[in-house]
Design an enzyme around this catalytic site. Structure first.
Site, short mmCIF file in Angstrom:
data_model
loop_
_atom_site.label_atom_id
_atom_site.label_comp_id
_atom_site.label_asym_id
_atom_site.label_seq_id
_atom_site.Cartn_x
_atom_site.Cartn_y
_atom_site.Cartn_z
N SER A 1 0.61 -1.12 0.12
CA SER A 1 -0.05 -0.21 -0.09
C SER A 1 1.09 1.39 -0.04
CB SER A 1 -0.80 0.01 1.27
OG SER A 1 -1.46 1.29 1.51
N TYR B 1 -2.57 -1.69 10.55
CA TYR B 1 -2.59 -1.82 8.90
C TYR B 1 -1.06 -1.20 8.39
CZ TYR B 1 -4.27 -1.27 4.10
OH TYR B 1 -4.18 -0.99 2.72
P1 NAD Z 1 -11.57 -6.08 -0.33
O1 NAD Z 1 -12.21 -5.74 0.91
O2 NAD Z 1 -12.40 -5.87 -1.76
O3 NAD Z 1 -10.64 -7.18 -0.48
C1 NAD Z 1 -10.10 -7.94 0.54
C2 NAD Z 1 -10.18 -9.60 0.27
O4 NAD Z 1 -9.69 -10.18 1.18
C3 NAD Z 1 -11.35 -9.72 0.11
O5 NAD Z 1 -11.64 -10.82 -1.03
C4 NAD Z 1 -11.93 -10.72 1.18
O6 NAD Z 1 -12.66 -11.79 1.16
C5 NAD Z 1 -10.35 -11.14 1.53
N1 NAD Z 1 -10.17 -11.57 3.17
C6 NAD Z 1 -10.31 -10.84 4.07
N2 NAD Z 1 -10.19 -11.71 5.11
C7 NAD Z 1 -9.64 -12.79 4.74
C8 NAD Z 1 -9.31 -14.12 5.48
N3 NAD Z 1 -9.33 -13.98 6.77
N4 NAD Z 1 -8.92 -15.09 4.57
C9 NAD Z 1 -8.91 -15.11 3.20
N5 NAD Z 1 -9.41 -13.79 2.52
C10 NAD Z 1 -9.69 -12.68 3.40
O7 NAD Z 1 -10.36 -4.64 -0.48
P2 NAD Z 1 -9.30 -4.51 -1.57
O8 NAD Z 1 -9.08 -3.03 -1.46
O9 NAD Z 1 -9.39 -5.20 -2.68
O10 NAD Z 1 -7.99 -4.99 -0.79
C11 NAD Z 1 -7.17 -5.86 -1.32
C12 NAD Z 1 -5.75 -5.66 -0.88
O11 NAD Z 1 -5.28 -4.42 -1.40
C13 NAD Z 1 -5.44 -5.38 0.75
O12 NAD Z 1 -4.33 -6.16 0.88
C14 NAD Z 1 -5.51 -4.15 0.91
O13 NAD Z 1 -4.68 -3.54 2.10
C15 NAD Z 1 -4.94 -3.71 -0.32
N6 NAD Z 1 -4.91 -2.07 -0.60
C16 NAD Z 1 -6.23 -1.70 -0.98
C17 NAD Z 1 -6.21 -0.25 -1.19
C18 NAD Z 1 -7.65 0.39 -1.68
O14 NAD Z 1 -7.54 1.86 -1.91
N7 NAD Z 1 -8.74 -0.13 -1.82
C19 NAD Z 1 -4.91 0.74 -1.17
C20 NAD Z 1 -3.83 -0.14 -0.83
C21 NAD Z 1 -3.78 -1.35 -0.56
#
Ligand code: NAD
Length: 261
Positions: free
Chosen positions: A143, A156
């Site tokens: 991130s 986080y």
């Molecule tokens: P999201 O909530 O759509 O996706 C998270 C995913 O993780 C989902 O598929 C969920 O089912 C899965 N998950 C959660 N707990 C779990 C567990 N115990 N076991 C297996 N799977 C699990 O969110 P996202 O934005 O797509 O996030 C995905 C990644 O990207 C994360 O690591 C997040 O930190 C990172 N990220 C997101 C952003 C953003 O702005 N959306 C920015 C930087 C980093």
């Protein structure tokens, strides 16, 4: 050398990929020819339907495997059940926002387990498979918060800085092999994890949804646009290409200029 990406014959395991960035990455890797393994902790019809949709659209094999990334044994089991893992995308992640003295201990433990320790377990299980296949790519989803901090996101930010460190160590341990390890550092991408933060932030700052997006979320994103899941998928696909064979142990920011500030 022409710049071409074909991932035919490769199997990609993407943790936390029944929504958001993980699902976007699965789609782009499948479009480039990889067989993909989707994952989350649920085992719903919709999870398996996502895999079927990817297979039918791209002509590649896609499967859904349930495994809870908060449990180290299940992380390793995911890779074993996949049977092959040429491309490992450690993407599963959760968020919780609170000041350090009030931060619930169980939330701290869950965030460290899912956002950081899971990547250690899956990498440990996947590297032997990559070594016997003679090729591998580890793509960790960190991130902008793996490179910078914000208040109230202690767990986080600790986990995301940690995964950047794990990425570097993985790269050094595989440096002489045809295996690379890199981290993508997204800025804000409008996915469920971000959507869930909007109502609380609206309450906290007494702002409308639009004001939260513009003045809180995108305040540090100079482009003033959310990045997209397709852009994350494209970046992951590039990291799997031959052009990226000497890119290892580093971070790629896809953050509209956030970390340039
Ligand atoms: P999201 O909530 O759509 O996706 C998270 C995913 O993780 C989902 O598929 C969920 O089912 C899965 N998950 C959660 N707990 C779990 C567990 N115990 N076991 C297996 N799977 C699990 O969110 P996202 O934005 O797509 O996030 C995905 C990644 O990207 C994360 O690591 C997040 O930190 C990172 N990220 C997101 C952003 C953003 O702005 N959306 C920015 C930087 C980093």
């Amino acid at each position: 050398m022409a710049f071409e990406i074909s991932l035919a014959g490769k199997t990609a395991v993407i943790t936390g990929s029944n929504s958001g960035i993980g699902l976007g990455i699965a789609w782009e890797l499948a479009k480039a020819g990889a067989d993909v393994v989707l994952n989350s902790f649920t085992d719903a019809d919709e999870d398996h339907a996502l895999a079927r949709e990817i297979s039918e659209t791209t002509g590649t094999a896609a499967r859904y495997i349930q495994a809870d990334m908060s449990n180290g044994d299940q992380c390793r089991q995911l890779i074993e059940t996949a049977g092959r893992c040429d491309i490992l995308v450690n993407n599963a992640g959760i968020q919780h926002v609170a000041a350090i003295p009030e931060f619930p201990v169980e939330k701290w433990d869950a965030i460290i387990a899912i956002n950081l320790s899971s990547a250690f377990h899956t990498t440990a299980a996947a590297l032997p498979m990559m070594r016997s296949a003679g090729w591998g790519r580890v793509v960790n989803i960190a991130s902008a918060h793996g490179l910078t901090a914000s208040p109230y996101k202690s767990a986080y930010i600790a986990a995301k800085h940690g995964i950047v460190g794990l990425t570097k160590t993985t790269a050094l341990e595989t440096a002489k092999e045809p295996i690379t390890a890199n981290a993508i550092c997204p800025g804000y991408v409008l996915t469920p994890i971000v959507e869930k933060q909007i109502p609380d932030t609206m309450k906290e700052y007494d702002m409308s949804r639009e004001e939260v997006i513009e003045n809180v979320m995108l305040t540090r994103q100079p482009s003033k646009e959310f990045a997209t899941v397709e852009q994350m998928g494209g970046t992951a696909t590039f990291l799997c290409s031959d052009a990226a064979a000497q890119i290892t142990g580093t971070t790629i920011s896809v953050d509209g200029g956030w970390t340039a500030l």
